[in-house]
Motif scaffolding. Structure first.
Motif, PDB file in Angstrom:
ATOM      1  N   HIS A 310     -10.810  -4.997  -8.370  1.00  0.00           N
ATOM      2  CA  HIS A 310     -11.108  -6.415  -8.130  1.00  0.00           C
ATOM      3  C   HIS A 310      -9.968  -6.995  -7.300  1.00  0.00           C
ATOM      4  N   GLN A 311     -10.251  -7.357  -6.060  1.00  0.00           N
ATOM      5  CA  GLN A 311      -9.210  -7.876  -5.173  1.00  0.00           C
ATOM      6  C   GLN A 311      -8.816  -9.294  -5.559  1.00  0.00           C
ATOM      7  N   ILE A 312      -7.502  -9.524  -5.678  1.00  0.00           N
ATOM      8  CA  ILE A 312      -6.979 -10.839  -6.070  1.00  0.00           C
ATOM      9  C   ILE A 312      -6.330 -11.560  -4.897  1.00  0.00           C
ATOM     10  N   ALA A 314      -3.051 -11.396  -4.206  1.00  0.00           N
ATOM     11  CA  ALA A 314      -1.721 -11.821  -4.639  1.00  0.00           C
ATOM     12  C   ALA A 314      -0.809 -10.603  -4.579  1.00  0.00           C
ATOM     13  N   VAL A 315       0.400 -10.813  -4.076  1.00  0.00           N
ATOM     14  CA  VAL A 315       1.326  -9.697  -3.875  1.00  0.00           C
ATOM     15  C   VAL A 315       1.732  -9.091  -5.219  1.00  0.00           C
ATOM     16  N   ASP A 316       1.595  -7.766  -5.335  1.00  0.00           N
ATOM     17  CA  ASP A 316       2.016  -6.999  -6.507  1.00  0.00           C
ATOM     18  C   ASP A 316       1.253  -7.375  -7.772  1.00  0.00           C
ATOM     19  N   VAL A 317       0.039  -7.901  -7.612  1.00  0.00           N
ATOM     20  CA  VAL A 317      -0.859  -8.142  -8.742  1.00  0.00           C
ATOM     21  C   VAL A 317      -2.097  -7.289  -8.516  1.00  0.00           C
ATOM     22  N   TYR A 318      -2.465  -6.500  -9.512  1.00  0.00           N
ATOM     23  CA  TYR A 318      -3.557  -5.539  -9.374  1.00  0.00           C
ATOM     24  C   TYR A 318      -4.591  -5.836 -10.457  1.00  0.00           C
ATOM     25  N   GLU A 332     -18.428  -8.227 -19.368  1.00  0.00           N
ATOM     26  CA  GLU A 332     -17.534  -8.031 -18.226  1.00  0.00           C
ATOM     27  C   GLU A 332     -16.188  -8.700 -18.490  1.00  0.00           C
ATOM     28  N   TYR A 333     -15.137  -7.996 -18.081  1.00  0.00           N
ATOM     29  CA  TYR A 333     -13.780  -8.497 -18.283  1.00  0.00           C
ATOM     30  C   TYR A 333     -12.972  -8.279 -17.002  1.00  0.00           C
ATOM     31  N   GLU A 476     -10.361 -15.048  -2.423  1.00  0.00           N
ATOM     32  CA  GLU A 476     -10.500 -13.931  -3.355  1.00  0.00           C
ATOM     33  C   GLU A 476     -10.351 -14.386  -4.800  1.00  0.00           C
ATOM     34  N   ALA A 477      -9.569 -15.447  -5.047  1.00  0.00           N
ATOM     35  CA  ALA A 477      -9.344 -15.911  -6.414  1.00  0.00           C
ATOM     36  C   ALA A 477     -10.444 -16.846  -6.896  1.00  0.00           C
ATOM     37  N   LEU A 478     -11.241 -17.405  -5.972  1.00  0.00           N
ATOM     38  CA  LEU A 478     -12.330 -18.312  -6.358  1.00  0.00           C
ATOM     39  C   LEU A 478     -13.532 -17.517  -6.847  1.00  0.00           C
ATOM     40  N   LEU A 479     -14.087 -17.942  -7.985  1.00  0.00           N
ATOM     41  CA  LEU A 479     -15.271 -17.300  -8.559  1.00  0.00           C
ATOM     42  C   LEU A 479     -16.277 -18.377  -8.930  1.00  0.00           C
TER      43      LEU A 479
END
Length: 579
Positions: A310-312, A314-318, A332-333, A476-479
């Motif tokens: 899941h692409q976020i 944000a640098v160094d956040v996976y 789903e989580y 990418e962070a908007l859902l």
């Protein structure tokens, strides 16, 4: 890598750097060596001579252990002479340090010119001068220690044997201890300066006690030699410690130094390795840690699960999309892993969810540690990423919900102790450059009006209630949920500002409607004027444009800022500005 291998490679690197300096800038390097030695000798004398003066002041005549040349002088004349000599030595020490600094700058500049490269890093010349200075001082420290060893060999060979024996023993113990455990290695790497200083002080005290014992139990004729030996020993150990610290510090930056000083070596940045995180990200190990995570969260995974990236953005956040299979509707989580170098951002997100309810966020299920890695777990049921035409509405929807949300008092308190608010960051100096880019008298007049109203603007911003601002609103962070509600999946980078901040100012009509709705749900906004909230939004954007030096964009906001500022001005102030 074992410590002895580190030492071997460091010695080889120091040798290559030393040869480079002597080959390219021999005169400058030798001058720095000689001047550094002279500087240390002057400093030693500047501290040694006052000690002799104090001894003379406390005695009735010149002690017998003073050199015979001193015995021919009168006591008062000797006191004055030694005091003047101490002052002269200190002045010469300061002049030597100035000469060293000048030579280091010239030497570094010559090395950079000889390498004939593009600028590799910011402030390259200053960093090169610093590296050149530390390395030449380390060389001078090694030379000073060698000369001190020769002096001790002549006047007190027993003491030299004790120092060399202690140094060899401690080096061996450090190598053995370092190689025993990774935990000890980390302590050495983090606290090498404190460890070296402690070992140096221990060596001095041990040598001093041996010297005292030697004088107590064995006859000695020349106590003056012992005094000199103690001072030389102390300075030698300090120079040895300083040399090692300088070399260790430079070795940690050896890639930059090699790139600056050697023509054939480009700048190769070392990638930071985080083996625990890389292990968790590996597809072969994902299922194991996800099952462990779900077990910690109390979620049953017996019917199986599916894991996808899941692409976020944000640098160094996976992040990973986890689907728990079952007889009924799958659950789903979203699991987010934070790299160790951004553990502070993980803590910021955790703190926000701990104190602030009713955020436009996914349901937060908790914080967990997986092999020392921070992991945040969210419920993702029914949420999808936005298509391109939904992004604008999503940004406005998040801004609306943040406008309606009253920040927790604990968050406001913590933020106010940590970061400045918008009104604290603004100053006249940021606005002054707008005068220089004005093309017409009308533009100049607007800037002057803004400067005239600056104190009033700051006062208005200070009086406004606060709101949470998210800097992580990205596509990418908007859902969007199944019920068409917009949420944000990432909250690590948040601020607290005056209400209205970070609103997309092109959406004016929706902003006015959102303010009216917020006023009905937030009691703190009841007595707040719409113009002041609008002013906050425009000033927030205005600051961002000024920081980016985007003056045309900043000019476009001046009309709206002045209109919002003057909307609630007292009548007499409006009349004065009109005149």
């Amino acid at each position: 890598m074992k410590l002895q291998h580190h030492i071997k490679s460091t010695l080889g690197w120091c040798l290559s750097i030393g040869i480079k300096l002597l080959r390219v800038v021999p005169f400058t390097t030798i001058t720095v060596q000689i001047t550094t030695l002279a500087s240390q000798i002057f400093l030693l004398l500047a501290f040694f001579l006052p000690l002799k003066v104090i001894i003379l002041l406390g005695s009735e005549k010149i002690p017998n252990y003073f050199p015979s040349a001193f015995q021919a002088l009168k006591k008062n004349h000797l006191i004055v002479s030694l005091s003047v000599a101490a002052a002269v030595c200190y002045v010469l020490y300061l002049l030597s340090e100035l000469l060293i600094a000048y030579c280091c700058r010239q030497g570094a500049r010559t090395l950079l010119l000889r390498s004939a490269k593009l600028n590799i890093i910011e402030n390259q010349e200053k960093i090169a001068a610093y590296a050149y200075s530390r390395f030449t001082r380390a060389m001078a420290g090694a030379l000073f220690f060698s000369i001190s060893a020769v002096v001790l060999l002549i006047i007190y060979p027993k003491l030299l044997a004790i120092i060399l024996g202690y140094t060899a023993l401690i080096t061996l113990l450090c190598v053995i201890t370092y190689n025993l455990s990774p935990v000890i290695q980390v302590q050495f790497q983090r606290n090498h300066g404190n460890i070296l200083n402690a070992l140096s002080a221990t060596g001095f005290l041990l040598s001093f006690f041996c010297l005292v014992a030697d004088f107590l139990y064995f006859p000695h004729q020349r106590i003056f030699h012992a005094v000199i030996a103690v001072l030389v020993m102390r300075q030698a150990l300090q120079r040895l410690t300083g040399m090692v610290q300088d070399v260790v510090s430079l070795r940690m930056q050896h890639r930059q130094i090699n790139a600056m000083f050697f023509q054939s070596q480009p700048l190769l940045e070392q990638r930071q390795n985080n083996h625990q995180l890389e292990c968790l990200l590996s597809p072969s190990s994902r299922e194991a840690w996800v099952e462990k995570l779900m077990d910690q969260a109390g979620i049953d995974t017996q019917n199986g699960l599916k894991i996808s990236w899941h692409q976020i953005d944000a640098v160094d956040v996976y992040a990973f999309h986890i689907t728990i299979l079952g007889n009924e509707k799958p659950q789903e989580y979203l699991a987010k892993l934070f790299g160790n170098n951004i553990a502070t951002l993980a803590e910021q997100e955790r703190l926000l969810f701990q104190y602030q309810p009713h955020l436009p966020s996914l349901e937060w299920l908790g914080h967990y540690l997986l092999q020392g890695i921070d992991c945040h777990l969210f419920r993702l049921d029914g949420h999808k990423k936005l298509i391109r035409r939904q992004i604008g509405d999503g940004v406005v929807a998040i801004s609306e919900q943040l406008l309606y949300c009253e920040p927790a008092s604990e968050l406001i308190l913590r933020f106010s102790r940590t970061r400045p608010y918008l009104e604290q960051r603004l100053d006249r100096g940021m606005i002054e450059p707008l005068r220089f880019v004005c093309s017409t008298p009308e533009e100049a007049e607007k800037v002057e009006r803004l400067l005239d109203s600056f104190e009033l603007i700051i006062k208005k911003l200070c009086a406004l209630p606060r709101q949470i601002v998210s800097l992580d609103i990205t596509s990418e962070a908007l859902l969007i949920s199944a019920s068409q509600q917009y949420h944000l999946s990432h909250w690590s980078n948040w601020r607290i500002e005056a209400v209205g901040s970070n609103w997309p100012v092109i959406e004016k009509e929706r902003f006015y409607k959102a303010i009216e709705i917020a006023r009905s749900s937030r009691p703190s906004l009841v007595n707040t004027t719409t113009a002041d909230i609008v002013l906050s939004a425009f000033m927030y954007s205005f600051e961002r444009f000024l920081l980016r030096k985007d003056y045309p964009a900043a000019f476009k906001l001046l009309d709206d800022i002045l209109a919002a500022t003057e909307a609630e001005k007292p009548l007499e102030l409006r009349q004065e500005s009109a005149q």
